[in-house]
Design an enzyme around this catalytic site. Structure first.
Site, PDB file in Angstrom:
ATOM      1  N   GLU A 113       0.830  -1.203   0.000  1.00 32.30           N
ATOM      2  CA  GLU A 113       0.000   0.000   0.000  1.00 32.30           C
ATOM      3  C   GLU A 113       0.867   1.256   0.000  1.00 32.30           C
ATOM      4  O   GLU A 113       0.580   2.239  -0.694  1.00 32.30           O
ATOM      5  CB  GLU A 113      -0.921  -0.015   1.218  1.00 32.30           C
ATOM      6  CG  GLU A 113      -1.972   1.079   1.221  1.00 32.30           C
ATOM      7  CD  GLU A 113      -2.914   0.960   2.403  1.00 32.30           C
ATOM      8  OE1 GLU A 113      -3.691   1.915   2.634  1.00 32.30           O
ATOM      9  OE2 GLU A 113      -2.868  -0.073   3.109  1.00 32.30           O
TER      10      GLU A 113
ATOM     11  N   GLY B 160      -4.775   8.861  12.102  1.00 33.11           N
ATOM     12  CA  GLY B 160      -5.140   8.859  13.503  1.00 33.11           C
ATOM     13  C   GLY B 160      -4.462   7.751  14.277  1.00 33.11           C
ATOM     14  O   GLY B 160      -4.137   7.920  15.454  1.00 33.11           O
ATOM     15  N   ALA B 161      -4.235   6.590  13.610  1.00 32.61           N
ATOM     16  CA  ALA B 161      -3.674   5.441  14.313  1.00 32.61           C
ATOM     17  C   ALA B 161      -2.238   5.135  13.930  1.00 32.61           C
ATOM     18  O   ALA B 161      -1.479   4.598  14.736  1.00 32.61           O
ATOM     19  CB  ALA B 161      -4.534   4.201  14.041  1.00 32.61           C
ATOM     20  N   SER B 162      -1.832   5.449  12.713  1.00 34.10           N
ATOM     21  CA  SER B 162      -0.515   5.019  12.257  1.00 34.10           C
ATOM     22  C   SER B 162       0.218   6.147  11.546  1.00 34.10           C
ATOM     23  O   SER B 162      -0.369   7.155  11.141  1.00 34.10           O
ATOM     24  CB  SER B 162      -0.638   3.803  11.332  1.00 34.10           C
ATOM     25  OG  SER B 162      -1.346   4.146  10.154  1.00 34.10           O
TER      26      SER B 162
ATOM     27  N   GLN C  62       3.235   6.643   8.437  1.00 34.00           N
ATOM     28  CA  GLN C  62       3.890   5.939   7.334  1.00 34.00           C
ATOM     29  C   GLN C  62       4.862   6.871   6.623  1.00 34.00           C
ATOM     30  O   GLN C  62       4.604   8.072   6.471  1.00 34.00           O
ATOM     31  CB  GLN C  62       2.862   5.413   6.333  1.00 34.00           C
ATOM     32  CG  GLN C  62       3.455   4.489   5.269  1.00 34.00           C
ATOM     33  CD  GLN C  62       2.376   3.826   4.434  1.00 34.00           C
ATOM     34  OE1 GLN C  62       1.691   4.463   3.657  1.00 34.00           O
ATOM     35  NE2 GLN C  62       2.209   2.515   4.593  1.00 34.00           N
TER      36      GLN C  62
END
Length: 572
Positions: A181, A230-232, A234
């Site tokens: 991704e 919000g969570a990760s 990259q």
């Protein structure tokens, strides 16, 4: 480039039979979206990529649709014209295919049916059989057991071809990794920015050393991407030089984080071979970081209260003074039956210092942000784009989106945090902030700006004077999805078909030309041979005629000398 961007916003000419189409379904954790792309025939240059663009309907809107199943499953389709095309269809209780079909895999195809019907209605009917369809599932599906993943994909592979004529096979439905991704997102951003067009020499270049290449390549510099949700968190960027590893453990870690691939259709040509570092840090997104910070503050406060026999944070009268909240803002933190009363004191520098230990704190699935292997970045010759929280932190309240300057950002963040909460809310009601800003943004802007700063400069070690970071929400005024990179990567060998057909056509035409010329030469040669034979035959006849004529003359002369007249033979 400007004209090309204007042209991309025009409605797609579905009457043009030379256009090719592709459909990508993004099955995410909070819903699923379908994107329809198109591209003209390849230009014939084996070093150029396909010119893939997002399809636009007759109203020049992007052809994209989103569904979110909930209590109204099967997915509802409420028309909301005021919404953007990405959110035109909504249902309550958002959930993706991993929730809709986890217990009943046979629901996978009905779940995606509205999306596929939407795509089929926009792609010309005569093009369906040659239009590839890819169903790519991301984070939500990765959390399911492999058995459930396989059952859902099997249902799609079995039933989708029964209802739709798209080019779809088992290899076209898959659960992609976070690494894939990230690579697709990196490809999509750089493709839109034109960084794969090596003929344009006006932009900055970089020297790339590839393993099997004798000579290093000099080509256009690509951009790296930073994306904080919000969570990760990259990050993805090109690594021009493989370099050396300090230990076998580091080399092993690099293998799982580096992706090398060829975007070109010619595997022998290294002009589009890229080595990209991709890493996703779960728990380091803005919202999760705030949760981790609150747990840290709560635990430390309770420990200090026991050691010092204090009551800090135990009541509204003795709150914990949180440097990461605006001055005077009152809030509570509840964890495991414990409640901590907090009041903001708006000290941005103290907040940034408190957040530093969170960078070195590992989560359940990987090493910490500080301890994780990161491929070296040439900060003197690189460029990065920051998306999502990087943009929201700089633009929504501080209005500094675009070119990032650490001193300017720091000064603005400190000024914001030092303001009283009543002043900030008054400014908000007065419309001084972005239209996207809300109460949640105002409340946590101080914390998130400090977290972004620490992630960027302490976690990833970006210099404070780094001049080449831009925060953005759109690229060339449009949102770029990782699905664009996916279709570009999946279709990378398609130009070979056109090139081979063109080669066969040219070879056939060349053979016809050669055959035509050869036949003409052969015809003239035959005429020459026949003419020469006729001349030789006539010359031979002439010689024979002259020989016969001479022979007749000699015979006549001999007769004149030998034959005596009859009167001379008698006496007197």
């Amino acid at each position: 480039r400007y004209l090309a961007r204007v042209e991309e916003r025009a409605a797609t000419d579905t009457e043009d039979l030379t256009l090719n189409y592709g459909v990508v379904v993004d099955c995410g954790s909070s819903g699923s979206r379908v994107f329809v792309y198109f591209w003209p025939p390849h230009n014939g240059n084996p070093h150029d990529l396909l010119d893939i663009k997002q399809m636009r309907d007759r109203s020049s809107r992007p052809v994209v649709m989103k569904i979110k199943p909930g209590p109204c499953f099967p997915p509802c389709r409420h028309a909301e014209p005021a919404l953007s095309p990405l959110t035109r269809t909504r249902c309550p209780s958002p959930a993706g295919i991993s929730v809709a079909a986890a217990a009943a895999p046979e629901q996978a195809t009905p779940y995606l049916r509205p999306l596929l019907q939407f795509a089929a209605a926009h792609v010309p009917a005569q093009k369906h059989k040659e239009t590839p369809l890819y169903i790519l599932c991301t984070a939500g599906m990765r959390l399911l057991p492999e058995r459930q993943q396989a059952a859902i994909l099997e249902d799609l592979v079995r039933n989708v071809p029964l209802e739709f004529d798209f080019l779809f096979s088992k290899s076209h439905a898959e659960v992609i990794s976070g690494k894939q991704e990230g690579v697709y997102a990196w490809i999509g951003i750089n493709f839109v920015l034109g960084r794969f067009d090596h003929e344009d020499e006006e932009d900055a270049v970089v020297t790339v050393a590839l393993g099997n290449q004798g000579e290093p390549l000099v080509r256009k510099r690509t951009v790296g991407i930073l994306d904080m949700g919000g969570a990760s968190l990259q990050i993805a960027y090109e690594v021009p030089d493989s370099g050396a590893f300090s230990s076998p453990q580091q080399e092993e870690a690099a293998k799982s984080l580096l992706a090398e691939f060829n975007l070109g259709c010619d595997v022998q040509h290294a002009g589009h071979v890229y080595r990209v570092y991709v890493n996703t840090f779960l728990g380091f997104g803005g919202n999760f970081a705030r949760q981790r910070y609150e747990e840290l503050v709560l635990n430390q406060t309770y420990v200090q209260n026991r050691l010092r026999d204090q009551q800090t944070g135990m009541s509204p009268e003795t709150p914990f003074l949180d440097p990461c909240l605006p001055v005077g803002l009152e809030d509570t933190v509840a964890r495991g039956g414990q409640t901590l009363y907090v009041r903001g004191r708006g000290d941005w520098l103290a907040c940034a210092e408190l957040l530093q230990p969170l960078l070195a704190e590992p989560n359940s699935s990987q090493a910490s942000l500080v301890g994780a292997y990161k491929a070296p970045i040439d900060f003197g010759n690189s460029e990065f784009y920051g998306f999502s929280e990087f943009f929201y932190c700089t633009e929504d309240v501080l209005r500094l989106g675009g070119h990032y300057s650490a001193p300017t950002f720091t000064s603005a963040a400190q000024e914001y945090c030092s303001q009283r909460w009543e002043v900030l809310t008054q400014r908000f009601r007065g419309g001084l902030y972005s239209a996207h800003a809300d109460q949640h943004r105002l409340k946590y802007q101080c914390f998130k700006s400090a977290w972004m700063y620490q992630v960027l400069h302490q976690g990833f070690r970006f210099p404070l004077d780094y001049p080449s970071l831009r925060t953005a929400q759109l690229v060339y005024d449009r949102e770029v999805q990782w699905t664009l990179g996916a279709i570009l990567y999946k279709m990378r060998f398609l130009p070979l078909r056109d090139l081979r057909q063109e080669s066969i056509r040219q070879a056939h035409a060349s053979w016809l030309r050669l055959s035509f010329v050869y036949n003409h030469y052969l015809f003239f040669a035959c005429i020459l041979v026949v003419a020469l034979a006729i001349v030789l035959y006539l010359l031979r006849l002439r010689r024979i005629h002259h020989r016969q004529l001479r022979s007749a003359q000699l015979t006549q002369l001999w007769l004149d000398k030998v034959v005596v007249p009859p009167a001379q033979g008698k006496g007197p």
